[in-house]
Design a protein around this motif. Structure first.
Motif, PDB file in Angstrom:
ATOM      1  N   THR A   1     -22.876  23.257   8.853  1.00 34.73           N
ATOM      2  CA  THR A   1     -21.582  23.552   9.700  1.00 34.73           C
ATOM      3  C   THR A   1     -21.688  22.492  10.167  1.00 34.73           C
ATOM      4  OG1 THR A   1     -22.605  25.630  10.468  1.00 34.73           O
ATOM      5  CG2 THR A   1     -22.199  25.026  12.221  1.00 34.73           C
ATOM      6  N   PRO A   2     -20.053  22.123  11.338  1.00 31.60           N
ATOM      7  CA  PRO A   2     -19.840  20.728  12.008  1.00 31.60           C
ATOM      8  C   PRO A   2     -20.674  21.050  12.851  1.00 31.60           C
ATOM      9  CG  PRO A   2     -18.283  21.566  10.478  1.00 31.60           C
ATOM     10  CD  PRO A   2     -18.832  22.810  10.063  1.00 31.60           C
ATOM     11  N   ASN A   3     -21.304  20.114  12.774  1.00 30.29           N
ATOM     12  CA  ASN A   3     -21.823  19.846  14.764  1.00 30.29           C
ATOM     13  C   ASN A   3     -22.118  18.753  15.163  1.00 30.29           C
ATOM     14  OD1 ASN A   3     -23.906  18.420  13.366  1.00 30.29           O
ATOM     15  ND2 ASN A   3     -25.369  19.888  13.414  1.00 30.29           N
ATOM     16  N   THR A   4     -21.782  17.659  14.674  1.00 31.34           N
ATOM     17  CA  THR A   4     -21.135  16.219  15.404  1.00 31.34           C
ATOM     18  C   THR A   4     -20.107  16.042  16.783  1.00 31.34           C
ATOM     19  OG1 THR A   4     -22.313  15.475  13.489  1.00 31.34           O
ATOM     20  CG2 THR A   4     -21.335  13.514  14.304  1.00 31.34           C
ATOM     21  N   THR A   5     -20.104  15.795  17.347  1.00 28.74           N
ATOM     22  CA  THR A   5     -18.991  15.651  18.195  1.00 28.74           C
ATOM     23  C   THR A   5     -18.087  14.335  18.378  1.00 28.74           C
ATOM     24  OG1 THR A   5     -19.998  14.940  19.628  1.00 28.74           O
ATOM     25  CG2 THR A   5     -19.549  17.434  19.916  1.00 28.74           C
ATOM     26  N   CYS A   6     -16.977  14.278  18.046  1.00 29.38           N
ATOM     27  CA  CYS A   6     -16.416  12.816  18.438  1.00 29.38           C
ATOM     28  C   CYS A   6     -17.377  12.068  18.992  1.00 29.38           C
ATOM     29  CB  CYS A   6     -15.017  13.010  18.320  1.00 29.38           C
ATOM     30  SG  CYS A   6     -13.393  11.723  17.482  1.00 29.38           S
ATOM     31  N   ASN A   7     -17.080  10.531  19.091  1.00 26.67           N
ATOM     32  CA  ASN A   7     -17.684  10.039  20.455  1.00 26.67           C
ATOM     33  C   ASN A   7     -16.134   9.340  20.864  1.00 26.67           C
ATOM     34  OD1 ASN A   7     -19.714   9.264  18.990  1.00 26.67           O
ATOM     35  ND2 ASN A   7     -19.322   7.695  18.274  1.00 26.67           N
ATOM     36  N   GLN A   8     -17.059   8.997  22.603  1.00 29.20           N
ATOM     37  CA  GLN A   8     -16.129   9.032  23.332  1.00 29.20           C
ATOM     38  C   GLN A   8     -15.328   8.269  23.524  1.00 29.20           C
ATOM     39  OE1 GLN A   8     -17.333   8.557  27.715  1.00 29.20           O
ATOM     40  NE2 GLN A   8     -18.403   9.557  27.348  1.00 29.20           N
ATOM     41  N   GLY A   9     -13.977   7.053  23.793  1.00 29.88           N
ATOM     42  CA  GLY A   9     -13.166   6.212  22.780  1.00 29.88           C
ATOM     43  C   GLY A   9     -12.717   6.528  21.232  1.00 29.88           C
ATOM     44  N   HIS A  10     -12.987   7.745  20.843  1.00 34.01           N
ATOM     45  CA  HIS A  10     -12.055   7.299  19.658  1.00 34.01           C
ATOM     46  C   HIS A  10     -11.489   9.243  19.232  1.00 34.01           C
ATOM     47  CE1 HIS A  10     -15.597   4.796  19.009  1.00 34.01           C
ATOM     48  NE2 HIS A  10     -14.927   4.708  17.894  1.00 34.01           N
ATOM     49  N   TYR A  11     -10.987   9.560  18.743  1.00 34.51           N
ATOM     50  CA  TYR A  11      -9.925  10.752  17.927  1.00 34.51           C
ATOM     51  C   TYR A  11     -11.010  11.624  16.653  1.00 34.51           C
ATOM     52  CZ  TYR A  11      -6.463   7.784  15.408  1.00 34.51           C
ATOM     53  OH  TYR A  11      -6.360   7.174  15.105  1.00 34.51           O
ATOM     54  N   CYS A  12     -10.909  12.646  15.943  1.00 33.70           N
ATOM     55  CA  CYS A  12     -11.084  12.592  15.304  1.00 33.70           C
ATOM     56  C   CYS A  12     -10.115  13.841  14.660  1.00 33.70           C
ATOM     57  CB  CYS A  12     -12.546  13.395  15.089  1.00 33.70           C
ATOM     58  SG  CYS A  12     -13.703  12.210  16.135  1.00 33.70           S
ATOM     59  N   PRO A  13      -9.449  12.836  13.383  1.00 39.33           N
ATOM     60  CA  PRO A  13      -8.920  14.028  12.833  1.00 39.33           C
ATOM     61  C   PRO A  13      -9.805  15.079  11.420  1.00 39.33           C
ATOM     62  CG  PRO A  13      -8.274  11.959  12.117  1.00 39.33           C
ATOM     63  CD  PRO A  13      -9.117  12.274  13.386  1.00 39.33           C
ATOM     64  N   ASN A  14      -8.091  16.035  11.319  1.00 42.65           N
ATOM     65  CA  ASN A  14      -9.720  16.387  10.051  1.00 42.65           C
ATOM     66  C   ASN A  14      -9.927  15.941   8.963  1.00 42.65           C
ATOM     67  OD1 ASN A  14      -8.493  19.621  10.675  1.00 42.65           O
ATOM     68  ND2 ASN A  14      -6.710  20.004   9.393  1.00 42.65           N
ATOM     69  N   GLY A  15     -10.581  15.542   8.708  1.00 48.06           N
ATOM     70  CA  GLY A  15     -11.619  15.622   7.589  1.00 48.06           C
ATOM     71  C   GLY A  15     -12.615  13.611   8.114  1.00 48.06           C
ATOM     72  N   THR A  16     -12.835  13.323   9.114  1.00 47.52           N
ATOM     73  CA  THR A  16     -13.418  12.496  10.460  1.00 47.52           C
ATOM     74  C   THR A  16     -14.720  12.629   9.231  1.00 47.52           C
ATOM     75  OG1 THR A  16     -12.271  12.885  11.299  1.00 47.52           O
ATOM     76  CG2 THR A  16     -14.295  11.629  12.154  1.00 47.52           C
ATOM     77  N   ILE A  17     -14.879  11.467   8.652  1.00 48.36           N
ATOM     78  CA  ILE A  17     -16.211  11.157   8.196  1.00 48.36           C
ATOM     79  C   ILE A  17     -17.198  10.604   9.429  1.00 48.36           C
ATOM     80  CG2 ILE A  17     -17.976  10.059   6.879  1.00 48.36           C
ATOM     81  CD1 ILE A  17     -15.044   9.869   4.881  1.00 48.36           C
ATOM     82  N   THR A  18     -17.055   9.955  10.228  1.00 45.35           N
ATOM     83  CA  THR A  18     -17.822   9.326  10.992  1.00 45.35           C
ATOM     84  C   THR A  18     -17.101   9.126  12.618  1.00 45.35           C
ATOM     85  OG1 THR A  18     -17.424   7.249  11.561  1.00 45.35           O
ATOM     86  CG2 THR A  18     -19.400   7.665   9.315  1.00 45.35           C
ATOM     87  N   PRO A  19     -18.080   9.604  13.778  1.00 44.49           N
ATOM     88  CA  PRO A  19     -17.086   9.865  14.999  1.00 44.49           C
ATOM     89  C   PRO A  19     -17.204   8.557  15.753  1.00 44.49           C
ATOM     90  CG  PRO A  19     -20.222  10.023  15.157  1.00 44.49           C
ATOM     91  CD  PRO A  19     -20.133   9.877  13.863  1.00 44.49           C
TER      92      PRO A  19
END
Length: 271
Positions: A132-150
């Motif tokens: 289950t994905p449970n890592t949110t994106c970091n501030q100052g960043h965006y996370c499209p589909n398939g993102t590995i690191t925040p």
């Protein structure tokens, strides 16, 4: 006596060969005991007696430990976060394969890599075998589909975000006036910077020194948003631009009215 055939073992003194038990096979002749029959290798099923070779590869969605006889009693459902490919002559399905970073799988019994879903937009999946994905994106960043690191996709210069669920660079917010925002600017982490004195920072400024005050002006303030807010260079000094104080006093042989841009703009007239 005759040679004991493959698939069988022939105990000493026995008049007939006996079939190797389920979960084993035998591709050699002249065996004399059941213990010499070979355990069915990982990734295969040996469901009947007297086998010469392991006949069945473990099916998709399962993995089969050594000496497996049938799906009901020996094959194990592939765990969530993994997939178990169909075995082949070159690679048996003897162990689950973890979904790669950037993917996840909440379901048991997956048989193919495409059963590992791309990490949903706004989230990151940094570890293998994610259920289950449970890592949110970091501030100052965006996370499209398939993102590995925040921190994989930083907001570009001139933008920022304090949100942790952005999915595209267009969702990053323009840097506010009087501030500068470089790569990956957030709110609590890597916050925006005040404008550099001698410069002005309109909305969307990417660096503190991007917009210098024009020649003939200066400013010791860090809250300007347009060139018109820079102060005119005072008389008896010249200002080359971008300074927080005038560049220097007027040089001998020259005079400097207010707004002078360089040392040699106004030579004194010859007598």
């Amino acid at each position: 006596g005759s040679e004991c055939p493959k698939g069988l073992y022939c105990p000493t003194g026995s008049s007939a060969g006996r079939r190797c038990p389920e979960g084993t096979y035998n591709n050699r002749t002249m065996l004399s005991s059941a213990s010499q029959c070979v355990p069915c290798p990982s990734g295969y099923l040996c469901p009947v007696q007297g086998l010469v070779e392991p006949p069945y590869t473990c099916p998709p969605g399962y993995f089969c430990n050594e000496s497996s006889v049938n799906l009901t009693t020996h094959a194990v459902d592939c765990a969530a976060g993994h997939y178990c490919p169909d075995g082949s002559a070159l690679r048996a399905s003897s162990a689950p394969v973890a979904c790669s970073p950037g993917r996840y799988n909440p379901n048991a019994g997956a048989g193919h890599e495409f059963n590992c879903h791309h990490c949903p937009a706004g989230m990151a999946c940094p570890v293998i075998g994610t259920i289950t994905p449970n890592t949110t994106c970091n501030q100052g960043h965006y996370c499209p589909n398939g993102t590995i690191t925040p921190d994989q996709y930083p907001c570009p210069p001139g933008t920022f975000t304090g949100a942790t669920n952005l999915t595209a660079p267009a969702e990053c917010t323009s840097c506010p006036p009087t501030r500068a925002c470089g790569w990956a600017t957030g709110v609590d982490t890597n916050p925006s910077l005040p404008c550099k004195p001698g410069h002005y920072c309109p909305k969307g400024t990417p660096s503190v020194d991007r917009f210098p005050c024009r020649p003939g002006t200066f400013s010791n303030r860090s809250d300007l948003i347009s060139a018109d807010e820079c102060s005119a260079c005072p008389a008896a000094f010249y200002c080359e631009g971008g300074g927080w104080v005038p560049s220097a006093p007027c040089q001998p042989g020259y005079y400097c009215p207010a707004g002078t841009q360089s040392a040699d703009d106004f030579p004194c007239p010859a007598r």
